[in-house]
Design a protein around this motif. Structure first.
Motif, mmCIF file in Angstrom:
data_model
loop_
_atom_site.group_PDB
_atom_site.id
_atom_site.type_symbol
_atom_site.label_atom_id
_atom_site.label_comp_id
_atom_site.label_asym_id
_atom_site.label_seq_id
_atom_site.Cartn_x
_atom_site.Cartn_y
_atom_site.Cartn_z
ATOM 1 N N PRO B 83 0.822 -1.209 0.000
ATOM 2 C CA PRO B 83 0.000 0.000 0.000
ATOM 3 C C PRO B 83 0.856 1.259 0.000
ATOM 4 C CG PRO B 83 -0.051 -1.083 2.150
ATOM 5 C CD PRO B 83 0.750 -1.959 1.250
ATOM 6 N N SER B 84 0.275 2.349 -0.455
ATOM 7 C CA SER B 84 1.026 3.600 -0.502
ATOM 8 C C SER B 84 1.410 4.013 0.911
ATOM 9 C CB SER B 84 0.180 4.696 -1.151
ATOM 10 O OG SER B 84 -0.970 4.970 -0.380
ATOM 11 N N TYR B 141 -1.846 7.981 -7.285
ATOM 12 C CA TYR B 141 -2.452 6.947 -6.457
ATOM 13 C C TYR B 141 -3.417 6.174 -7.348
ATOM 14 C CZ TYR B 141 -0.877 9.366 -2.173
ATOM 15 O OH TYR B 141 -0.144 9.922 -1.164
ATOM 16 N N GLN B 143 -6.406 4.198 -8.560
ATOM 17 C CA GLN B 143 -7.736 3.945 -8.015
ATOM 18 C C GLN B 143 -8.378 2.722 -8.668
ATOM 19 O OE1 GLN B 143 -8.968 6.106 -5.355
ATOM 20 N NE2 GLN B 143 -6.773 6.503 -5.470
ATOM 21 N N ALA B 150 -8.643 -0.535 -6.845
ATOM 22 C CA ALA B 150 -7.366 -0.752 -6.183
ATOM 23 C C ALA B 150 -7.602 -0.817 -4.683
ATOM 24 C CB ALA B 150 -6.412 0.391 -6.513
ATOM 25 N N SER B 151 -7.209 -1.909 -4.057
ATOM 26 C CA SER B 151 -7.414 -2.067 -2.625
ATOM 27 C C SER B 151 -6.456 -3.120 -2.082
ATOM 28 C CB SER B 151 -8.858 -2.468 -2.352
ATOM 29 O OG SER B 151 -9.065 -2.618 -0.976
ATOM 30 N N PRO B 152 -5.457 -2.744 -1.346
ATOM 31 C CA PRO B 152 -5.078 -1.372 -1.017
ATOM 32 C C PRO B 152 -4.587 -0.614 -2.249
ATOM 33 C CG PRO B 152 -3.368 -2.894 -0.323
ATOM 34 C CD PRO B 152 -4.506 -3.732 -0.811
ATOM 35 N N VAL B 153 -4.394 0.680 -2.037
ATOM 36 C CA VAL B 153 -4.001 1.547 -3.136
ATOM 37 C C VAL B 153 -2.479 1.520 -3.318
ATOM 38 C CG1 VAL B 153 -3.845 3.978 -3.797
ATOM 39 C CG2 VAL B 153 -5.996 3.057 -2.911
#
Lengths: 700, 296
Positions: B83-84, B141, B143, B150-153
């Motif tokens: 994730p970011s 980021y 999406q 996107a999950s997580p981003v």
């Protein structure tokens, strides 16, 4: 009783850089929502101040009570009959009610309501302490609406940009809550490079602490600072730096600590058309162009740095380098475009799709040309002038395939004009190419030349008619092709150029051009009906914007649209009459005629003047005969007041008529004939306006 | 700093941030995002941190090596972190410091720029980063990727190597950049620029390209039927590059254009879906991986 005291509350949402175009609206929204929230929570305050930078949205509430206002409510319970049993004891129902209200049964009392006694309870809610309530602002933060939201990391929250820090401080007390792993604190963050973390001892320190960290948090102050620095620079250098307000607003929301600086570029780039230079500087780099006292562009630009005065030379050189590359590109595109005459672009228009169902831009140009020629002839143009109209129409879209318009779409038309001149086209033709896009938006000037005006109307008419033809009709807020704006543009051009053409006739010409090419996917008559309605709505908006009362607008719009100029003049004429005391009687007389004439709708016989009996009938008949042609002539030539005066002359005859004539006579023949006479009379009156629509309020 | 040192510096920097340092992918592509190490790996819940240099081909931007700024092929330094991390902007700014760009001495801004790759059914929000008015980095980021949320981003940082180098070395012409002592960018790439531009605009056989597009598309679908997502995705990349060549030639009209983009996008979506399902059936192995606690 404890005296309430007041405090200052600060809420700051720290974010990664928001899009500049969202900053101001989001700030306003936060302030509005917080204000509503305070009111809903019975929290009184003196004022709310709002602040924003690209990295923060903040509000400061001054004079906020430290306690919510107490509340006393009276609650109605069951009727006395139900509340007290036969032995005079409180029933279960009454006990339940008192429990529900949090009072003892002893505190219940009775009040009569419409003849019946009911149990009541006074419910007192003590105001909560403000610092407890303020935690609820979390919901205000979460309910913010942004045009575009995003997710980040592993959080499920969607927000304008990632939240980095939160400050919620009531005087010196942190109000604790958290959003997406960020918890409120009394620490704010200064300028990205010139500042750092800073602790706020109390909410009142906000502005000053941030100033110490190189952030001017008040957007008004920041904008003022930019403006002043630009003004100083102009004074020092003897320049004229026009400030584009939209650009200033954007730049203001790209910086937290603005420093204005300038750079220069090679003079040879001044050979590129000025609009190209300006667009390149503004759109790509957010620079302000620099002009001399005569408004001539100078080889300088002004930019606003997010930082202080140190190392400005780096920033200047960097920006100069970027602009150099940009201008070299622009110069290349310009030179490339100039290698071929504008007309060469026409064949490439054939392969650009205008709309899947409506063919290529090339097809559109052919339709514009045909419409422009028709319109030109309608306006009695001949020979060379008509040829110029045709030429401008032909070349109107040729610049769409130039490099420059590919790079800067907003220069469409401008480049067409420029390249037309360089290709040796006639000056009026070139101007017409530029002007045919006008007015681009509400408030724009329409084309000044008749050639530009004709091509503009032809282009817009084609767009609107063909869109309606395939069922692309704007609904609600949906108008992706800007059909409302374009139709309003047509009306505006007709008015400013004083064209005495029948708008419906011109519309029909547009429909014919589309029909001939098989572009009407719907029934021709219903396309026309929809378009007339659409057109009327534009005229209605226009008249209302000009301050004409809605009922007067309705009155004129119920007549044929015809010559738009006459229609607008009629509306203003009637609007002026509203203050004329005798106007009401005129309207009443006319309305009476029109009203009764409705009964003639089903009468199938023709009017026969031989059946007229009384003097009043004959008088009215003769007068109508006399004025009919005059009224029509005056309207056709736009002599509104003359037409009105003729009609007004009928008023005494109408009164006479009704005083002496029984329209609904027993005798069917007589009755039908009289109704027919009313219908004839009404017809000439309503060529002017539907006077029935005009409303007089009782007090007038 | 020469280009070679810049790349080494960035690699070292991101390596320290626990990014895998990988290499460019060996199929033609228009951007580092299309490398499966970004496109596929940013799908699904598995963490992923990677950095690599991607030579990126944009046939329409070819200028025969005559334009000081436009190139058929440029180089992107690509960083993906999923994730970011919360401090990603600071990490990025620190990487600039490593390159000798001290933000205090310049004007650095994060200017809104929303990224969309229609052929990848991918979009994201973020910025272009300005260094004294010059766009040096695309910061996004993600999406949606391949039509999947996107999950997580994942956050993507794309440095434009040539842009950045021309600033650092203060050169007006990309071909004058120093790649490494004694070698200019022109020494390495000028002939490539000329020949690829000439090929793209004048020599490439559009009939052959149209055929290739359909062939690659069929093969991608066939490969997906065998549930082999990575080779299938190779053919998606090939479709995309062939499309770019055709587009540069002006062989595709505006209407057809939408159709071709749609066909590539459909394939990209299919790949994304298959990739997710395959990783899911494997139990998302990277989620369990020891030592993958580098962030958060």
């Amino acid at each position: 009783m404890i005296l309430m005291s007041k405090g200052t509350f600060l809420l700051e949402i720290g974010l990664e850089e928001m899009p500049a175009r969202f900053v101001t609206n989001s700030m306003d929204q936060l302030a509005d929502n917080v204000e509503d929230w305070l009111k809903n929570h019975r929290l009184s305050f003196d004022n709310i101040k709002k602040y924003s930078t690209p990295r923060r949205l903040a509000i400061v509430i001054e004079g906020l009570d430290d306690k919510q206002a107490d509340m006393e409510e009276e609650a109605k319970g069951p009727s006395k009959k139900i509340a007290i049993d036969s032995e005079g004891n409180w029933t279960k129902a009454a006990q339940g009610f008192s429990r529900g209200q949090g009072v003892s049964v002893e505190e219940l009392y009775f009040k009569e309501l419409k003849g019946e006694e009911y149990v009541f309870a006074k419910k007192f809610t003590e105001g909560q302490s403000t610092d407890v309530l303020l935690k609820g602002l979390k919901d205000v933060i979460l309910s913010m609406q942004f045009p575009k939201n995003m997710k980040w990391g592993s959080h499920n929250l969607k927000y304008v940009r990632p939240i980095k820090w939160l400050v919620a401080l009531f005087d010196s007390k942190v109000i604790p809550f958290g959003i997406a792993d960020v918890h409120t604190n009394n620490t704010t963050l200064g300028h990205r490079f010139l500042g750092g973390f800073a602790t706020l001892m109390k909410a009142d320190d906000y502005i000053n602490v941030l100033m110490g960290e190189h952030v001017i948090v008040d957007p008004v102050e920041r904008k003022l600072a930019i403006r002043q620095q630009i003004t100083e620079l102009s004074a020092v250098e003897g320049w004229n730096i026009p400030i584009d307000e939209d650009l200033l607003e954007e730049v203001n929301n790209l910086v937290e600590y603005p420093t204005v600086l300038y750079g220069s570029f090679d003079e040879r780039y001044l050979n590129i058309p000025e609009e190209v230079l300006i667009t390149s500087m503004r759109e790509h780099q957010r620079y302000f162009p620099v002009k001399d006292g005569d408004g001539k562009l100078l080889p300088y630009f002004v930019t606003v740095r997010n930082g202080d005065h140190r190392h400005l030379d780096n920033v200047r050189k960097g920006n100069e380098k970027v602009l150099r590359a940009r201008l070299a590109d622009a110069e290349f595109f310009y030179q490339e475009d100039l290698k071929k005459p504008l007309e060469e672009g026409l064949k490439r228009l054939e392969s650009i799709v205008y709309h899947v169902e409506l063919g290529s831009i090339g097809d559109k140009v052919r339709r514009i040309k045909e419409l422009a020629l028709t319109l030109g002839k309608d306006l009695d143009m001949t020979g060379e002038r008509l040829a110029k109209v045709e030429r401008a129409a032909l070349l109107s879209k040729a610049d769409l395939v130039t490099h420059m318009v590919g790079e800067f779409p907003e220069l469409e038309g401008r480049m067409g004009e420029e390249y037309a001149l360089k290709s040796g086209e006639d000056e009026e033709v070139a101007k017409g190419i530029y002007e045919h896009y006008l007015p681009k938006q509400a408030g724009d000037e329409p084309p000044a030349t008749d050639i530009g005006a004709i091509v503009s109307v032809s282009d817009k008419l084609d767009t609107v008619v063909t869109s309606f033809g395939i069922g692309l009709i704007p609904t609600g807020s949906q108008d992706p092709h800007g059909l409302r704006r374009q139709t309003a543009g047509i009306v505006q051009i007709f008015l400013t150029h004083g064209w005495d053409l029948d708008l419906i006739q011109v519309l029909t010409e547009g429909i014919d051009v589309a029909e001939k090419r098989g572009l009407l996917k719907r029934d021709k008559e219903s396309v026309k009906e929809d378009l007339v309605e659409f057109l009327k709505l534009r005229v209605k908006n226009l008249l209302q914007e000009q301050g004409v009362r809605y009922d007067v607008v309705d009155a004129v719009l119920k007549t044929d649209l015809g010559q738009i100029k006459t229609l607008v003049n009629k509306a203003h004429f009637l609007q002026d009459q509203l203050v004329n005391p005798e106007f009401k009687q005129v309207v009443e007389a006319f309305s009476r005629v029109t009203n009764i004439s409705k009964k003639a709708t089903d009468v199938r016989v023709d009017f026969d003047s031989n059946l007229l009996e009384g003097e009043a009938e004959k008088e009215l008949y003769n007068s109508v005969q006399e004025v009919q042609a005059k009224v029509r002539d005056y309207l056709k030539t736009g002599k509104i007041s003359f037409a009105y005066e003729e009609l007004k002359g009928l008023v005494p005859k109408i009164h006479d008529y009704f005083d002496n004539t029984m329209v609904m006579a027993e005798d069917t023949t007589l009755r039908n004939n009289r109704l027919k006479q009313m219908q004839e009379t009404s017809k000439i009156i309503t060529t002017f306006a539907d006077f029935q629509s005009i409303v007089f309020h009782s007090e007038e | 700093m020469n280009v070679q040192d810049m790349i080494l510096t960035l690699q070292k920097f991101w390596s320290k941030q626990n990014c895998l340092i990988l290499q460019a992918y060996d199929v033609e592509k228009g951007a580092g995002t299309m490398n499966p190490m970004t496109f596929l790996r940013s799908i699904g819940p598995e963490p992923w941190n990677v950095a690599y240099v991607e030579p990126s081909r944009r046939p329409a931007d070819g200028r025969y090596g005559e334009n000081p700024n436009r190139l058929y092929q440029h180089h992107q330094f690509q960083v993906i972190m999923k994730p970011s991390p919360d401090n990603i902007q600071e990490l990025y700014l620190n990487s600039l410091r490593e390159l000798g760009i001290n933000p205090e001495e310049h004007d650095i801004r994060f200017v809104e720029d929303n990224w969309e790759a229609p052929t990848l059914a991918a979009w994201g929000l973020g910025w272009e980063v300005w260094l004294d008015g010059m766009e040096i980095t695309q910061f996004t980021y993600f999406q949606q990727v391949g039509g999947l949320d996107a999950s997580p981003v994942a956050v993507e940082i794309t440095y434009g190597i040539e842009r950045l180098a021309s600033y650092i070395q203060n050169k007006e012409n990309v071909f004058d950049l120093e790649w490494v002592n004694g070698f200019t960018y022109g020494d390495v790439f000028l002939q490539n620029e000329y020949e690829q531009s000439k090929y793209s605009f004048e020599i490439a056989d559009s009939n052959m390209l149209f055929n290739l597009f359909s062939t690659y598309e069929r093969e991608a679908k066939r490969t997906l039927e065998a549930n082999l997502v990575i080779p299938a995705y190779d053919y998606v990349l090939k479709c995309s590059h062939v499309f770019n060549l055709l587009d540069a030639q002006g062989a595709i009209s505006v209407t057809e254009r939408t159709g071709y983009i749609g066909r590539v996008r459909q394939l990209a979506r299919e790949c994304a879906k298959h990739y997710y399902e395959i990783r899911e059936s494997l139990g998302f192995p990277m989620l369990k991986k020891e030592g993958n606690d580098t962030h958060e």
